[in-house]
Design a protein around this motif. Structure first.
Motif, PDB file in Angstrom:
ATOM      1  N   TYR A 123       0.828  -1.212   0.000  1.00 15.44           N
ATOM      2  CA  TYR A 123       0.000   0.000   0.000  1.00 15.44           C
ATOM      3  C   TYR A 123       0.861   1.259   0.000  1.00 15.44           C
ATOM      4  N   ARG A 124       1.953   1.245   0.746  1.00 17.41           N
ATOM      5  CA  ARG A 124       2.846   2.416   0.758  1.00 17.41           C
ATOM      6  C   ARG A 124       3.488   2.626  -0.619  1.00 17.41           C
ATOM      7  N   TYR A 125       3.850   1.542  -1.277  1.00 22.92           N
ATOM      8  CA  TYR A 125       4.418   1.649  -2.625  1.00 22.92           C
ATOM      9  C   TYR A 125       3.382   2.234  -3.587  1.00 22.92           C
ATOM     10  N   GLN A 126       2.127   1.758  -3.486  1.00 25.13           N
ATOM     11  CA  GLN A 126       1.073   2.294  -4.350  1.00 25.13           C
ATOM     12  C   GLN A 126       0.843   3.776  -4.063  1.00 25.13           C
ATOM     13  N   ALA A 127       0.963   4.182  -2.811  1.00 24.21           N
ATOM     14  CA  ALA A 127       0.826   5.602  -2.463  1.00 24.21           C
ATOM     15  C   ALA A 127       1.939   6.416  -3.127  1.00 24.21           C
ATOM     16  N   LEU A 128       3.155   5.875  -3.171  1.00 22.99           N
ATOM     17  CA  LEU A 128       4.256   6.574  -3.848  1.00 22.99           C
ATOM     18  C   LEU A 128       3.983   6.715  -5.344  1.00 22.99           C
ATOM     19  N   ILE A 129       3.434   5.671  -5.944  1.00 25.59           N
ATOM     20  CA  ILE A 129       3.088   5.732  -7.368  1.00 25.59           C
ATOM     21  C   ILE A 129       2.015   6.798  -7.589  1.00 25.59           C
ATOM     22  N   ASP A 130       0.989   6.809  -6.732  1.00 20.35           N
ATOM     23  CA  ASP A 130      -0.076   7.809  -6.856  1.00 20.35           C
ATOM     24  C   ASP A 130       0.476   9.226  -6.706  1.00 20.35           C
ATOM     25  N   GLU A 131       1.430   9.415  -5.801  1.00 18.56           N
ATOM     26  CA  GLU A 131       2.030  10.737  -5.632  1.00 18.56           C
ATOM     27  C   GLU A 131       2.806  11.148  -6.887  1.00 18.56           C
ATOM     28  N   GLN A 132       3.478  10.184  -7.518  1.00 11.37           N
ATOM     29  CA  GLN A 132       4.189  10.492  -8.765  1.00 11.37           C
ATOM     30  C   GLN A 132       3.194  10.871  -9.863  1.00 11.37           C
ATOM     31  N   TYR A 133       2.099  10.138  -9.975  1.00 11.03           N
ATOM     32  CA  TYR A 133       1.066  10.475 -10.959  1.00 11.03           C
ATOM     33  C   TYR A 133       0.477  11.862 -10.683  1.00 11.03           C
ATOM     34  N   ASN A 134       0.338  12.212  -9.411  1.00 12.87           N
ATOM     35  CA  ASN A 134      -0.148  13.542  -9.055  1.00 12.87           C
ATOM     36  C   ASN A 134       0.819  14.613  -9.569  1.00 12.87           C
ATOM     37  N   ARG A 135       2.123  14.388  -9.370  1.00 14.53           N
ATOM     38  CA  ARG A 135       3.113  15.355  -9.861  1.00 14.53           C
ATOM     39  C   ARG A 135       3.046  15.482 -11.383  1.00 14.53           C
ATOM     40  N   LEU A 136       2.868  14.354 -12.063  1.00 15.33           N
ATOM     41  CA  LEU A 136       2.758  14.403 -13.523  1.00 15.33           C
ATOM     42  C   LEU A 136       1.506  15.162 -13.963  1.00 15.33           C
ATOM     43  N   ALA A 137       0.387  14.930 -13.276  1.00 12.58           N
ATOM     44  CA  ALA A 137      -0.848  15.646 -13.615  1.00 12.58           C
ATOM     45  C   ALA A 137      -0.687  17.144 -13.367  1.00 12.58           C
ATOM     46  N   THR A 138       0.012  17.513 -12.299  1.00 10.03           N
ATOM     47  CA  THR A 138       0.264  18.927 -12.010  1.00 10.03           C
ATOM     48  C   THR A 138       1.133  19.553 -13.108  1.00 10.03           C
ATOM     49  N   ASP A 139       2.147  18.812 -13.550  1.00 11.36           N
ATOM     50  CA  ASP A 139       2.992  19.298 -14.649  1.00 11.36           C
ATOM     51  C   ASP A 139       2.172  19.452 -15.931  1.00 11.36           C
ATOM     52  N   GLN A 140       1.297  18.489 -16.197  1.00 15.05           N
ATOM     53  CA  GLN A 140       0.455  18.571 -17.396  1.00 15.05           C
ATOM     54  C   GLN A 140      -0.481  19.775 -17.328  1.00 15.05           C
ATOM     55  N   ALA A 141      -0.995  20.061 -16.143  1.00 11.63           N
ATOM     56  CA  ALA A 141      -1.876  21.227 -15.992  1.00 11.63           C
ATOM     57  C   ALA A 141      -1.107  22.515 -16.294  1.00 11.63           C
ATOM     58  N   ARG A 142       0.127  22.617 -15.774  1.00 11.68           N
ATOM     59  CA  ARG A 142       0.944  23.805 -16.058  1.00 11.68           C
ATOM     60  C   ARG A 142       1.240  23.918 -17.551  1.00 11.68           C
ATOM     61  N   ASP A 143       1.582  22.795 -18.176  1.00 10.56           N
ATOM     62  CA  ASP A 143       1.836  22.801 -19.625  1.00 10.56           C
ATOM     63  C   ASP A 143       0.585  23.209 -20.397  1.00 10.56           C
ATOM     64  N   SER A 144      -0.572  22.752 -19.939  1.00  5.03           N
ATOM     65  CA  SER A 144      -1.821  23.095 -20.606  1.00  5.03           C
ATOM     66  C   SER A 144      -2.073  24.597 -20.556  1.00  5.03           C
ATOM     67  N   ILE A 145      -1.807  25.201 -19.424  1.00  6.66           N
ATOM     68  CA  ILE A 145      -1.972  26.652 -19.292  1.00  6.66           C
ATOM     69  C   ILE A 145      -0.998  27.378 -20.226  1.00  6.66           C
ATOM     70  N   ASP A 146       0.258  26.942 -20.214  1.00  2.00           N
ATOM     71  CA  ASP A 146       1.254  27.573 -21.088  1.00  2.00           C
ATOM     72  C   ASP A 146       0.864  27.426 -22.563  1.00  2.00           C
TER      73      ASP A 146
END
Length: 177
Positions: free
Chosen positions: A29-52
């Motif tokens: 479960y902790r490993y899956q939480a780390l994966i989810d956190e990485q996906y969150n960072r990627l989604a945040t980066d995609q949102a910034r790219d979308s705005i740009d």
């Protein structure tokens, strides 16, 4: 019935297995939480790219609009047409209106795209939090299951209860009532 040493060993092995199982589930479960956190960072980066990208796309459309308006004005002026009233003024207003609508659509699409990435990020953050909670629960469940097995094995070895109760069951204590 098996000898006491084997019963103790069986209870210990079972209890240890339950604790280790809880630890293993917790780690998953902790490993899956780390994966989810990485996906969150990627989604945040995609949102910034979308705005740009939305800003760049709208900037390009503004330039195209200015180019079109400049060409219209130059063509009309070259033909000796007064740009300030009548059809030439209507053409310029229509060009500006259509360009404004296009730019509005660019921002609307960019907002929707960015919002999708923001929602994905929120979902990943929530999933990470849920997996961390599951990890704690799995660990505690493993520990308590192991303790329960160990204590159950110990109580079975002790004859199932307090020594005075065993004697009372066997008729060793008299009723003084």
């Amino acid at each position: 019935m098996c000898p006491p040493v084997l019963a103790i060993a069986a209870a210990a092995v079972t209890a240890t297995g339950q604790v280790l199982n809880g630890i293993g589930q917790s780690q998953q479960y902790r490993y899956q939480a780390l994966i989810d956190e990485q996906y969150n960072r990627l989604a945040t980066d995609q949102a910034r790219d979308s705005i740009d990208n939305t800003n760049l796309e709208s900037q390009r459309r503004y330039r195209q609009l200015a180019d079109t308006q400049g060409k219209q004005q130059a063509a009309m002026a070259a033909n000796g047409v007064d740009l300030n009233f009548g059809s030439p003024a209507d053409v310029q207003r229509d060009t500006a209106m259509i360009g404004g609508e296009d730019i509005g659509q660019i921002y609307k699409a960019g907002y929707q795209r960015t919002r999708g990435y923001d929602i994905d990020g929120w979902n990943y953050r929530s999933s990470a939090a849920a997996n961390r909670a599951r990890a704690s629960g799995a660990l505690m469940q493993g520990i308590f299951s192991g303790l329960g097995t160990a204590l159950g094995g110990a109580s079975n070895m002790g004859g199932g209860g307090a020594p005075g109760l065993n004697k009372a069951k066997q008729g060793g204590l008299k009723n003084f009532g």
